[in-house]
Design an enzyme around this catalytic site. Structure first.
Site, PDB file in Angstrom:
ATOM      1  N   HIS A   1      25.663  75.652  11.271  1.00  7.51           N
ATOM      2  CA  HIS A   1      24.288  75.764  10.791  1.00  7.51           C
ATOM      3  C   HIS A   1      23.345  75.021  11.738  1.00  7.51           C
ATOM      4  O   HIS A   1      23.678  73.936  12.207  1.00  7.51           O
ATOM      5  CB  HIS A   1      24.162  75.191   9.381  1.00  7.51           C
ATOM      6  CG  HIS A   1      25.135  75.787   8.411  1.00  7.51           C
ATOM      7  ND1 HIS A   1      26.247  75.106   7.959  1.00  7.51           N
ATOM      8  CD2 HIS A   1      25.169  77.010   7.843  1.00  7.51           C
ATOM      9  CE1 HIS A   1      26.913  75.884   7.128  1.00  7.51           C
ATOM     10  NE2 HIS A   1      26.296  77.045   7.047  1.00  7.51           N
TER      11      HIS A   1
ATOM     12  N   ASP B   1      27.926  72.257  14.656  1.00  6.04           N
ATOM     13  CA  ASP B   1      28.012  72.731  13.281  1.00  6.04           C
ATOM     14  C   ASP B   1      27.534  74.186  13.276  1.00  6.04           C
ATOM     15  O   ASP B   1      26.680  74.577  14.079  1.00  6.04           O
ATOM     16  CB  ASP B   1      27.106  71.861  12.404  1.00  6.04           C
ATOM     17  CG  ASP B   1      27.197  72.164  10.925  1.00  6.04           C
ATOM     18  OD1 ASP B   1      26.723  73.242  10.523  1.00  6.04           O
ATOM     19  OD2 ASP B   1      27.712  71.334  10.167  1.00  6.04           O
TER      20      ASP B   1
ATOM     21  N   HIS C   1      20.359  68.327   8.551  1.00  8.16           N
ATOM     22  CA  HIS C   1      19.304  69.074   7.856  1.00  8.16           C
ATOM     23  C   HIS C   1      18.237  68.153   7.280  1.00  8.16           C
ATOM     24  O   HIS C   1      17.264  68.635   6.692  1.00  8.16           O
ATOM     25  CB  HIS C   1      19.895  69.928   6.731  1.00  8.16           C
ATOM     26  CG  HIS C   1      20.854  70.978   7.199  1.00  8.16           C
ATOM     27  ND1 HIS C   1      20.567  71.842   8.231  1.00  8.16           N
ATOM     28  CD2 HIS C   1      22.102  71.289   6.773  1.00  8.16           C
ATOM     29  CE1 HIS C   1      21.607  72.649   8.420  1.00  8.16           C
ATOM     30  NE2 HIS C   1      22.541  72.326   7.563  1.00  8.16           N
TER      31      HIS C   1
END
Length: 284
Positions: A136, A134, A92
């Site tokens: 996300h 993952d 991220h």
């Protein structure tokens, strides 16, 4: 907990302490101003709130060493076929900011550094696929490599999960809440087939998130132990069949029971060890 389990149970593994990534290595991806701010604590409080950790010297050092571990694993993968960071997967993080428990983007820095090291010996640019499983979406990674045809970003993630504003990967596969093993594995098979048709990597970086597990607090998918093991086996088999060195990192995992998250990760290493042995037999 993961390190102790691996030391006790995965007998082929050689555990090493990660050296911290240098300013120059981090600057292959991150802006010097952001690197400096994380290092000395002058980072904007709004960015620290996005990251989700309070700033400390120890936090900044850990972030550097997590990147350093993926760099070391990438180098080892070229020698041994498979290597790993028992942390990492901080996808991220953007060039100029972090977010979602991610400070620096270890996969992106390792990818850029491996390309730079290859260019010292060859005129050809190293082609790298980042397979992000993952739960996300890897929004920071997608943005960093958005205009770079030498890095292919594949993300298989929850459609309605964080981040709520997603970036465009080279291949995004969105999954509904409650997705179960069979549907997930079918989607992964299709994604790996499309990856093979569109891109020919010389290195794979695999983010083996534990958070698709049905016991995860933040995952919202319903993969079982067997489903996650089958997922890992598909990725390692895909790279084995193509003789592509593979480095993997743990990425997310937020189990209601931390022991469950660690078990998912231990299982990933168990599958990886089986393929690592194949690599050793191949090189003899």
């Amino acid at each position: 907990m993961l390190r102790d389990r691996l030391a006790a149970e995965v007998h082929d593994i050689r555990l090493m302490q990660a050296e911290p990534a240098t300013d120059g290595e981090l600057a292959l991806v991150h802006t010097p101003a952001y690197v400096s701010a994380i290092s000395d604590g002058s980072v904007d409080p709004r960015i620290m709130r996005e990251i989700g950790f309070p700033w400390s010297v120890a936090m900044a050092n850990r972030a550097r060493r997590s990147v350093g571990a993926t760099i070391a694993a990438a180098r080892a993968a070229f020698r041994d076929g498979i290597a790993a960071n028992i942390a990492g997967g901080t996808h991220h993080s953007y060039a100029d900011k972090g977010g979602g428990f991610c400070v620096f983007n270890d996969a992106a820095v390792a990818a850029r550094l491996m390309q730079a090291e290859q260019l010292r010996h060859s005129r050809a640019t190293l082609r790298i696929a980042i397979i992000d499983l993952d739960v996300h979406q890897g929004n920071g990674t997608a943005r960093i490599f958005r205009d770079d045809p030498s890095v292919f970003t594949l993300s298989l993630h929850g459609a309605k999960n964080f981040p709520f504003r997603k970036e465009a990967s080279d291949l995004d596969v969105e999954l509904p809440d409650g997705c179960v093993d069979d549907d997930y594995l079918a989607a992964l098979d299709r994604a790996l087939e499309e990856l093979a048709q569109r891109f020919d990597p010389a290195l794979v970086i695999y983010l083996a998130g534990a958070d698709p597990h049905e016991g995860d607090r933040l995952g919202r998918l319903k993969l079982t132990w067997d489903g996650l093991e089958a997922r890992d086996r598909r990725v390692f088999d895909w790279t084995w069949q193509r003789t592509v060195p593979t480095v993997f990192a743990m990425a997310g995992g937020y189990g209601h029971r931390i022991e469950d998250t660690v078990q998912v990760q231990v299982n990933t290493f168990g599958v990886a060890a089986q393929y690592w042995r194949r690599w050793q037999n191949r090189s003899r």
